[in-house]
Each structure stands twice: as structure tokens, then as C-alpha cells.
Design a protein around this motif. Structure first.
Motif, PDB file in Angstrom:
ATOM      1  N   ALA A  76     -13.018   5.958  55.696  1.00  0.00           N
ATOM      2  CA  ALA A  76     -14.009   5.216  56.292  1.00  0.00           C
ATOM      3  C   ALA A  76     -14.317   3.958  55.623  1.00  0.00           C
ATOM      4  O   ALA A  76     -15.324   3.099  56.141  1.00  0.00           O
ATOM      5  CB  ALA A  76     -15.357   6.196  56.634  1.00  0.00           C
ATOM      6  N   ARG A 115     -16.075   1.712  61.236  1.00  0.00           N
ATOM      7  CA  ARG A 115     -16.641   2.860  61.058  1.00  0.00           C
ATOM      8  C   ARG A 115     -17.161   3.565  62.402  1.00  0.00           C
ATOM      9  O   ARG A 115     -17.417   5.004  62.598  1.00  0.00           O
ATOM     10  CB  ARG A 115     -17.737   2.799  60.135  1.00  0.00           C
ATOM     11  CG  ARG A 115     -17.436   2.578  58.743  1.00  0.00           C
ATOM     12  CD  ARG A 115     -18.531   2.828  57.836  1.00  0.00           C
ATOM     13  NE  ARG A 115     -18.046   2.070  56.675  1.00  0.00           N
ATOM     14  CZ  ARG A 115     -18.569   1.137  55.889  1.00  0.00           C
ATOM     15  NH1 ARG A 115     -19.919   0.503  56.429  1.00  0.00           N
ATOM     16  NH2 ARG A 115     -18.458   0.593  54.724  1.00  0.00           N
ATOM     17  N   CYS A 144     -14.974   7.807  62.704  1.00  0.00           N
ATOM     18  CA  CYS A 144     -16.316   8.064  62.214  1.00  0.00           C
ATOM     19  C   CYS A 144     -16.435   9.299  61.255  1.00  0.00           C
ATOM     20  O   CYS A 144     -15.779  10.431  61.530  1.00  0.00           O
ATOM     21  CB  CYS A 144     -17.088   8.385  63.434  1.00  0.00           C
ATOM     22  SG  CYS A 144     -18.994   8.284  63.163  1.00  0.00           S
ATOM     23  N   ALA A 180     -22.098   5.059  58.067  1.00  0.00           N
ATOM     24  CA  ALA A 180     -21.010   5.880  58.384  1.00  0.00           C
ATOM     25  C   ALA A 180     -21.101   5.690  59.897  1.00  0.00           C
ATOM     26  O   ALA A 180     -19.951   5.965  60.611  1.00  0.00           O
ATOM     27  CB  ALA A 180     -21.181   7.416  58.066  1.00  0.00           C
TER      28      ALA A 180
END
Lengths: 202, 268
Positions: free
Chosen positions: A43, A68, A72, B169
Motif C-alpha cells: 500500500a 491506495r 486498500c 490507507a
């Protein structure tokens, strides 16, 4: 196709792997073996070297946030940045539609984050990631705090994603779950990838 | 010197210093074990202020732009060291010292020069009798703001690691992921000056204004000066805090929008 070539960090020896569309690969090994670092490196959350491509496209060709959202990473401890659950879901409509499939009530959107149980946090964090419609999911112990019924719901949703051609890398200590979702595994030990594809004898 | 200024004799000072000796005696009697530090601090103060007096006297007689500039720079460097010393966590290498000092240099110098050239306008504008005290007052407050802002930034960003990385993220850019922390750090740097402005006059009479009144100035003139100084301090603190916090935050990420806590080291 997710292709990883010579991916390495300070604590991770060069790792090669290929995961096909619609495939789930389990990442297994003892604690501290580098499973989490491996997912984080894919990532691009930690400094790392090596080549990672998704459908032939190198990640450097995309801005990091865009990469990202395609691929994920879901950490084992979920993070929250507002008091209410709803603030973490930009599309409330889509969230309400997804929640029942993860054995969550639609009203979960109005809950306070501080009052969530471990299992609720885990499933809400998964929902948050799924709603980005990523091409690949990097899941780090996604069901460690769940009861059997919720775990089954989560696994059903993951299977659907695979059936639609999604890719999943799954870090798990639960070998039974690994075998249910994945056909092969990447066994890690001390920051290295051991002989690929061998499930440990149980 | 103003006509009503009453000069003090060394005897007057010696008499007042007896109060410190009294404190030391109390500390000894009650076994606070503070008498040593107390006396050393008092002696340090006398020596430091005596030296400052000599420096100021020399500066005022020469009115040299070079010497004034060097003195101002030395003050900024000392203030930078103070910012550095007040950090629980530090950026690696020269970053914390350099960032604190650069922010102060930019903010305090800018505001001081602005005040000297457009509002106070002494002749010449860099006259040390105005430049040095004003810089000192602005620097003292900017220093507090920057030290607090940077400290809040680094401690909060470490504490909020999980939340920030969750956002990264999910593909949020670092500016969004760091947003709450940056705002909190800026707020903590600015709150002291906000409080100081709100309390001035009610709770405390500022030292500079009191000094001017003691020296025989008209209260209204002293108050005008005090207001000017407070505005300058607020402006300088704001600029310095914004710069320090933004650059500090920028240093804690990189071109791939990562959270780079590896660049922070605990100072203990």
C-alpha cells in the motif's frame, strides 16, 4: 493482476508474488514474521523499494492516495477521526445498503465511535474500505474479533468481491479461514517469504 | 531620561535583594532544599542583566546597524535553543532547531522591521534603543507560541497515528489526514496570546507599560505603546506558529503521502 517484484523494506527481504484477478491469497506465519509490513509496503505506507503493478500499471505512475484507493489496506486496529460513525462514510446511502450484508444494522451510521465493540469497529472499517470499490483489498486479521455469524457474513461479502474479479491478500492466524477463502498461501518467517504455497500441516 | 524618573541607588537594590536572602533562609529552615538554586538564579540574573546593560549601553552609543543586527541574530539563536529544549519529541538532525529558529527569524524580524519602519519610525529606523527591546518582547512571545505549536504537533501526531494512517490507507491526501492535528497544534500555539490579550488590563498590568509609567510617561502614551506591542506580538506569533507547524507537518510526510514517524525521536 497484482504483481509484486523484489519488494523490500528495512525489515523485509526482497519478495516476489503474483495474485490473479478473482484470487485470494493467504499470508500466514508467526507474529513478527513481517506479514503486516508486507501489506503496508504494497500500500506504500512505509518507505520501500521494489516494483508493484496492478493490471500492468506501476504504482509510481499514480499519486499515492489514488493508488491506495485502488488497493486498500485494512489494518488490524481500525482508526477513527471523528466522534460519529457517519462522519467516516461520505456516501450514507451506499453505507446503509452495505451494512446489512455485514450483519450491521442500518442505524449503525448514527452510532458514536467510542461506544463501538471490537467486532463492530472491524466490520465498519471493512465497510469503509469496500465502499471505495477497490480493485484489491489487503486485509490484516479482518475477523479476529468477530463471532461465528458475523465472520460468516464477512466471508460471504469477500467471496462476492472475488467472484466479481477482485483481488484479496489476507493476513490471518486462522488457518481454517485461510483455506476457506484462499487456494494458496504465502508463508512468512523472519521477514522472508518461505517456499510458496505450502500450508502448514495441522 | 524622563524628568520624573527616580533613579535607584545600589543601596536600594541591596535592600530589595534581602528579600531573596529571606526566601533562602526560609527554604533552608523548611528544608525545601531550594536555597542553592535560588541564590544561583538570583546571581545569574544580576550578572546577565549587568552584561545586557553593558551591551545595550555600547549599542546605544555606537548606533551601528551591524552590531545591532548581530545582537538581534544572537537573540534569535538563543530563542531557537529554547524552543528546541521544550520539545518532548524532536525531528531528526537539525530540523527542530532549524525550524524553530527559522520560523522565529522570519516572524519576529518581519514584524519588528515593519513596526520600526512604519509605526515607531525612530531615526535611524534600526536605532537599537527601539529595535532591541521590541524584538525582545516579540521574540519572547513568538518563542512560546512556536514551542507549544511544535510540541503539540509532534506529540499529537504520534498519539493519533492509528487514525491518521487509517485515513491515508483510505486514500485521503496527507493534508486531510493531518488536518485535525495541524489545527490543534496551531490552536495551542495561539491560545496564550489570545488569553494574554483578553486578560491584559484586568488581571495584569503589562510590564512594559508599567515600566514606562514608572519612568514618568503619560499613562495614555504608555497604553498606546502597549497596544502596539500586543498587536505586533499577536501578528508575530501567528506567523511564526503557522510556519513552524506547517513545515513541521510537511516534514512528517513525504511525496507518497506517508506518515513518517521514523523522523521523530523522543528527547528523553
Amino acid at each position: 493482476m497484482l504483481r509484486i517484484e523484489a519488494l523490500q523494506t528495512r525489515h523485509l527481504a526482497a519478495i516476489d508474488a503474483e495474485i490473479a484477478d478473482g484470487e485470494c491469497v493467504a499470508v500466514i506465519g508467526p507474529s513478527g514474521a513481517g506479514k503486516t509490513l508486507f501489506l503496508r509496503a504494497i500500500a506504500d505506507l512505509d518507505p520501500n523499494e521494489g516494483r508493484v503493478t496492478l493490471d500492468g500499471r506501476a504504482r509510481e505512475s499514480l499519486p499515492a492516495p489514488e493508488w491506495r484507493r485502488k488497493i486498500c489496506y485494512l489494518p488490524p486496529d481500525s482508526g477513527w477521526w471523528a466522534e460519529r460513525v457517519a462522519a467516516h462514510f461520505p456516501d450514507a446511502e451506499a453505507a446503509r445498503a452495505l451494512f446489512p450484508r455485514l450483519a450491521l444494522p442500518e442505524a449503525a451510521l448514527d452510532w458514536e465511535v467510542a461506544r463501538l465493540s471490537t467486532g463492530e469497529r472491524q466490520r465498519l472499517a471493512l465497510a469503509r474500505a469496500l465502499l471505495l470499490r477497490p480493485r484489491a483489498l489487503l486485509l490484516d486479521e479482518p475477523t479476529s474479533g468477530l463471532d461465528a455469524a458475523s465472520m460468516a457474513a464477512v466471508e460471504r461479502v469477500l467471496m462476492e468481491m472475488l467472484a466479481e474479479g477482485g483481488t484479496i491478500l489476507l493476513v490471518t492466524h486462522d488457518l481454517a479461514q485461510g483455506k476457506r477463502l484462499a487456494k494458496r498461501c504465502l508463508p512468512f518467517k523472519q521477514g522472508r517469504l518461505e517456499s510458496e504455497g505450502t500450508w502448514p500441516r495441522t | 531620561m524622563a524628568p520624573d524618573m527616580i533613579p535607584l541607588s545600589y543601596g536600594d537594590l541591596a535592600l530589595a535583594s534581602l528579600l531573596v536572602l529571606l526566601n533562602a533562609a526560609l527554604s533552608f529552615g523548611l528544608r525545601l532544599r531550594l536555597e542553592g538554586q535560588l541564590l544561583i538564579a538570583a546571581v545569574r540574573m544580576v550578572v546577565q542583566l549587568g552584561l545586557v546593560g553593558l551591551v545595550l549601553k555600547a549599542l546605544f552609543t555606537t548606533v551601528s546597524p551591524l552590531l545591532t543586527g548581530i545582537t538581534a541574530l544572537a537573540m534569535v539563536l538563543f530563542a531557537g535553543r529554547e524552543v528546541f529544549a521544550r520539545q518532548e519529541k524532536r525531528l531528526g538532525g537539525w530540523w527542530t532547531y532549524g525550524l524553530g529558529t527559522a520560523s522565529m527569524l522570519m516572524a519576529a524580524m518581519l514584524v519588528t522591521v515593519l513596526a520600526l519602519t512604519t509605526q515607531i519610525q525612530p531615526d535611524p529606523w534600526y536605532h537599537p534603543r527601539f529595535a532591541i527591546p521590541i524584538l525582545g518582547m516579540i521574540l519572547g512571545n513568538t518563542m512560546t507560541g512556536i514551542a507549544l505549536g511544535l510540541n503539540t504537533l509532534t506529540t499529537t501526531i504520534s498519539r493519533e497515528r492509528v487514525a491518521i494512517e487509517a485515513r491515508l490507507a483510505l486514500g485521503h491526501p496527507w493534508r486531510d489526514a493531518f488536518g485535525n492535528v495541524i489545527r490543534e497544534a496551531m490552536r495551542s500555539g495561539l491560545i496564550p496570546i489570545v488569553n494574554a490579550m483578553a486578560a491584559t488590563g484586568l488581571v495584569s498590568l503589562p510590564g512594559m507599560m508599567t515600566g514606562q509609567i514608572l519612568a514618568g510617561a503619560e499613562p495614555m502614551h504608555a497604553i498606546q505603546y502597549q497596544l502596539l506591542i500586543m498587536f505586533l506580538i499577536a501578528g508575530g506569533t501567528g506567523l511564526g506558529v503557522f510556519m513552524a507547524v506547517l513545515v513541521g507537518a510537511y516534514r512528517l510526510t513525504d511525496s507518497r503521502h506517508r506518515l513518517r514517524l521514523d523522523r521523530l525521536h523522543s528527547s528523553h
